[in-house]
Design a protein around this motif. Structure first.
Motif, PDB file in Angstrom:
ATOM      1  N   HIS A 182       0.870  -1.169   0.000  1.00  0.00           N
ATOM      2  CA  HIS A 182       0.000   0.000   0.000  1.00  0.00           C
ATOM      3  C   HIS A 182       0.905   1.215   0.000  1.00  0.00           C
ATOM      4  O   HIS A 182       1.391   1.638   1.046  1.00  0.00           O
ATOM      5  N   ALA A 183       1.150   1.765  -1.185  1.00  0.00           N
ATOM      6  CA  ALA A 183       2.199   2.770  -1.357  1.00  0.00           C
ATOM      7  C   ALA A 183       2.031   3.978  -0.453  1.00  0.00           C
ATOM      8  O   ALA A 183       3.011   4.591  -0.052  1.00  0.00           O
ATOM      9  N   GLY A 184       0.790   4.345  -0.123  1.00  0.00           N
ATOM     10  CA  GLY A 184       0.600   5.565   0.649  1.00  0.00           C
ATOM     11  C   GLY A 184       0.577   5.386   2.140  1.00  0.00           C
ATOM     12  O   GLY A 184       0.322   6.346   2.870  1.00  0.00           O
ATOM     13  N   SER A 185       0.825   4.186   2.649  1.00  0.00           N
ATOM     14  CA  SER A 185       0.709   3.952   4.085  1.00  0.00           C
ATOM     15  C   SER A 185       1.611   4.866   4.895  1.00  0.00           C
ATOM     16  O   SER A 185       1.232   5.355   5.956  1.00  0.00           O
ATOM     17  N   SER A 186       2.822   5.109   4.404  1.00  0.00           N
ATOM     18  CA  SER A 186       3.767   5.934   5.155  1.00  0.00           C
ATOM     19  C   SER A 186       3.371   7.405   5.144  1.00  0.00           C
ATOM     20  O   SER A 186       3.944   8.210   5.865  1.00  0.00           O
ATOM     21  N   TYR A 187       2.384   7.791   4.320  1.00  0.00           N
ATOM     22  CA  TYR A 187       1.951   9.174   4.237  1.00  0.00           C
ATOM     23  C   TYR A 187       0.803   9.476   5.195  1.00  0.00           C
ATOM     24  O   TYR A 187       0.416  10.630   5.348  1.00  0.00           O
ATOM     25  N   LEU A 188       0.240   8.446   5.813  1.00  0.00           N
ATOM     26  CA  LEU A 188      -1.005   8.623   6.546  1.00  0.00           C
ATOM     27  C   LEU A 188      -0.809   8.901   8.024  1.00  0.00           C
ATOM     28  O   LEU A 188       0.109   8.397   8.664  1.00  0.00           O
ATOM     29  N   SER A 189      -1.710   9.685   8.553  1.00  0.00           N
ATOM     30  CA  SER A 189      -1.751   9.983   9.978  1.00  0.00           C
ATOM     31  C   SER A 189      -3.165   9.667  10.448  1.00  0.00           C
ATOM     32  O   SER A 189      -4.136  10.224   9.925  1.00  0.00           O
ATOM     33  N   ILE A 190      -3.292   8.760  11.392  1.00  0.00           N
ATOM     34  CA  ILE A 190      -4.610   8.264  11.801  1.00  0.00           C
ATOM     35  C   ILE A 190      -4.763   8.367  13.314  1.00  0.00           C
ATOM     36  O   ILE A 190      -3.840   8.053  14.065  1.00  0.00           O
ATOM     37  N   SER A 191      -5.933   8.778  13.760  1.00  0.00           N
ATOM     38  CA  SER A 191      -6.235   8.848  15.189  1.00  0.00           C
ATOM     39  C   SER A 191      -6.364   7.443  15.755  1.00  0.00           C
ATOM     40  O   SER A 191      -7.127   6.618  15.243  1.00  0.00           O
ATOM     41  N   ALA A 192      -5.625   7.153  16.828  1.00  0.00           N
ATOM     42  CA  ALA A 192      -5.688   5.827  17.454  1.00  0.00           C
ATOM     43  C   ALA A 192      -7.095   5.542  17.975  1.00  0.00           C
ATOM     44  O   ALA A 192      -7.585   4.421  17.878  1.00  0.00           O
ATOM     45  N   LYS A 193      -7.743   6.566  18.499  1.00  0.00           N
ATOM     46  CA  LYS A 193      -9.092   6.375  19.052  1.00  0.00           C
ATOM     47  C   LYS A 193     -10.101   6.038  17.960  1.00  0.00           C
ATOM     48  O   LYS A 193     -10.926   5.135  18.100  1.00  0.00           O
ATOM     49  N   GLU A 194     -10.018   6.778  16.860  1.00  0.00           N
ATOM     50  CA  GLU A 194     -10.950   6.545  15.750  1.00  0.00           C
ATOM     51  C   GLU A 194     -10.764   5.153  15.155  1.00  0.00           C
ATOM     52  O   GLU A 194     -11.734   4.440  14.887  1.00  0.00           O
ATOM     53  N   LEU A 195      -9.519   4.765  14.945  1.00  0.00           N
ATOM     54  CA  LEU A 195      -9.240   3.441  14.389  1.00  0.00           C
ATOM     55  C   LEU A 195      -9.634   2.343  15.374  1.00  0.00           C
ATOM     56  O   LEU A 195     -10.245   1.340  14.988  1.00  0.00           O
ATOM     57  N   SER A 196      -9.309   2.522  16.650  1.00  0.00           N
ATOM     58  CA  SER A 196      -9.580   1.499  17.658  1.00  0.00           C
ATOM     59  C   SER A 196     -11.078   1.284  17.853  1.00  0.00           C
ATOM     60  O   SER A 196     -11.526   0.153  18.063  1.00  0.00           O
ATOM     61  N   GLU A 197     -11.855   2.373  17.763  1.00  0.00           N
ATOM     62  CA  GLU A 197     -13.307   2.243  17.938  1.00  0.00           C
ATOM     63  C   GLU A 197     -13.890   1.323  16.866  1.00  0.00           C
ATOM     64  O   GLU A 197     -14.708   0.445  17.146  1.00  0.00           O
ATOM     65  N   LYS A 198     -13.442   1.495  15.616  1.00  0.00           N
ATOM     66  CA  LYS A 198     -13.927   0.639  14.524  1.00  0.00           C
ATOM     67  C   LYS A 198     -13.417  -0.790  14.683  1.00  0.00           C
ATOM     68  O   LYS A 198     -14.160  -1.759  14.510  1.00  0.00           O
TER      69      LYS A 198
END
Length: 463
Positions: A182-198
């Motif tokens: 996934h070429a863009g993975s290193s470009y991403l910034s994700i909230s731990a809370k938002e990801l963990s909730e899902k």
């Protein structure tokens, strides 16, 4: 008497048959609710807790057994602020930042008992563990007519991702897919809370399929660990972008009051504003003399030819730009015409250089240095422009990839093509490509909507 029907051998029927065979093959390669129910019942009733925990960890993390057993993968068995959960980290590497951001490496929450079993298993032989797990699955398959394999268990989360609003990028963070996947993975910034909730909703959904006890996720989502931001340190926050463009605009407006002595200050800072706007509109890689000559722009069709990777011609791409960007560029070209007329007697060499840019005989974006006109680059921008913001390298590409990852209606393949993140055999812009240009238009429209949120509009400078 009816004659037996002739077998349909047309091209369309053959294609239909192949398509149906592919659909059946894909369906057979996925797991049903029955399969998952029997897997969980076996795991929770089994005496071999280590093997059961490994299978469940693979099911819940979308990671292979060999990946989980990799001793390089860091984990914390338990976190005091997360109750019965611990943390499993990713192996993804993100570039350092020139900003104050200090984002965490990607991680997911998993039950502590699973993580303790993973730590114990990391001391064992991978082939031996996998062999025993395959034997367990064979036993379950024979007894309950299931189709369990290690590969299908790992892929189950990917199959169910849409049900929990997990994007491709978020699944990549959970599954710890390497950058090459996934070429863009290193470009991403994700909230731990938002990801963990899902992700934790997915865990409890799977638990409910086998009527197993639900995990208590409230303490996890309220913990300090969940407040972290994971991934890229270079994705400039929207507040900083709003401040940056406001400063660049104010610098130009203030300088207008000091004409004619401030003509070159206005020229340099307006050029910086223009390049930043186009960078965000196109994801153009930062480079010396970005965008080349004016002939690379078609303002009637509102497209631009991007050539930002000299080492690979396949990265060149024709991209649409939105109304704000195209109107701003028209304003900038009108500005150049006026500057050329204003300075043609006092600065004839600079006026000639601008004239060459307008006639596509030279690069469009230049800056006025101490000794004359010079090319636009990160270095000359710091030397010539009043705005002294310290840009993190590729900040706009990290911002753009972050924005597009949140757009559910945008094709991930279109995002890869737009960003120049295609794999070597992806030919999105070739004549035989099936990628529709409307998919790229959706991206430019999403950028325009975000510009409206940020208060970024076409800037007109009247001399």
């Amino acid at each position: 008497m009816l004659k037996p029907s002739q077998k349909n051998k047309t091209v369309l029927s053959t294609q239909h048959k192949l398509r149906r065979e592919k659909e059946l093959a894909c369906a057979y390669d996925s797991l049903t609710t029955h399969d998952i129910k029997q897997l969980l019942n076996f795991c929770y009733q089994s005496d071999g807790y280590q093997f059961s925990h490994l299978l469940l960890a693979s099911l819940y993390s979308a990671r292979s057994i060999s990946h989980l057993m990799d001793p390089e993968i860091r984990l914390e068995d338990s976190i005091t602020d997360c109750g019965q959960f611990g943390i499993l980290y990713s192996s993804m590497k993100h570039p350092d930042s020139l900003t104050s951001a200090n984002n965490s490496e990607p991680f997911i929450f998993l039950p502590s008992t699973f993580l303790m079993s993973i730590r114990e298993a990391q001391k064992s032989d991978i082939e031996e563990i996998e062999s025993k797990l395959k034997s367990y699955l064979t036993e379950i398959n024979k007894k309950h007519s299931t189709r369990l394999t290690l590969g299908r268990i790992k892929r189950y989360l990917i199959k169910e991702a849409a049900e929990f609003n997990l994007s491709q990028a978020e699944v990549s963070f959970i599954a710890d897919n390497r950058i090459r996947e996934h070429a863009g993975s290193s470009y991403l910034s994700i909230s731990a809370k938002e990801l963990s909730e899902k992700h934790l909703r997915y865990l409890n959904h799977v638990q409910s399929l086998a009527q197993q006890e639900q995990f208590e996720i409230g303490s996890v989502l309220d913990s300090p660990s969940a407040e972290k931001v994971m991934g890229s340190n270079r994705s400039m926050p929207n507040k900083e972008i709003i401040t940056l463009f406001s400063k660049m605009k104010n610098v130009v407006n203030v300088a207008l009051k000091s004409l004619p002595s401030s003509i070159w200050q206005i020229y340099n800072d307006y050029t910086l504003f223009t390049v930043c706007l186009l960078y965000m509109s196109t994801g153009h890689r930062p480079s010396r003399s970005p965008f080349g000559t004016l002939q690379n722009f078609d303002l009637i069709r509102e497209v631009v030819w991007v050539q930002d990777k000299q080492a690979r011609e396949g990265a060149n791409r024709l991209l649409p730009i939105g109304k704000i960007s195209s109107q701003h560029l028209r304003n900038y070209l009108s500005f150049l015409e006026k500057v050329k007329d204003v300075v043609k007697y006092s600065y004839p060499a600079e006026a000639e250089s601008i004239s060459q840019s307008l006639s596509s005989q030279a690069d469009l974006f230049k800056l006025k240095g101490k000794t004359g006109m010079t090319f636009f680059s990160a270095t000359t921008q710091r030397e010539c422009c009043t705005t002294t913001h310290k840009f993190a390298k590729n900040w706009h590409r990290h911002w753009l990839r972050q924005l597009l990852a949140k757009q559910p209606n945008i094709n991930p393949s279109a995002t890869d093509a737009f960003m120049g993140h295609e794999n070597l055999l992806d030919e999105s812009f070739s004549i035989f490509s099936s990628l529709d240009v409307t998919e790229l238009r959706k991206i430019s429209e999403a950028i325009e909507r975000e510009f409206a949120v940020l208060g970024i509009d076409a800037l007109r400078v009247a001399l």
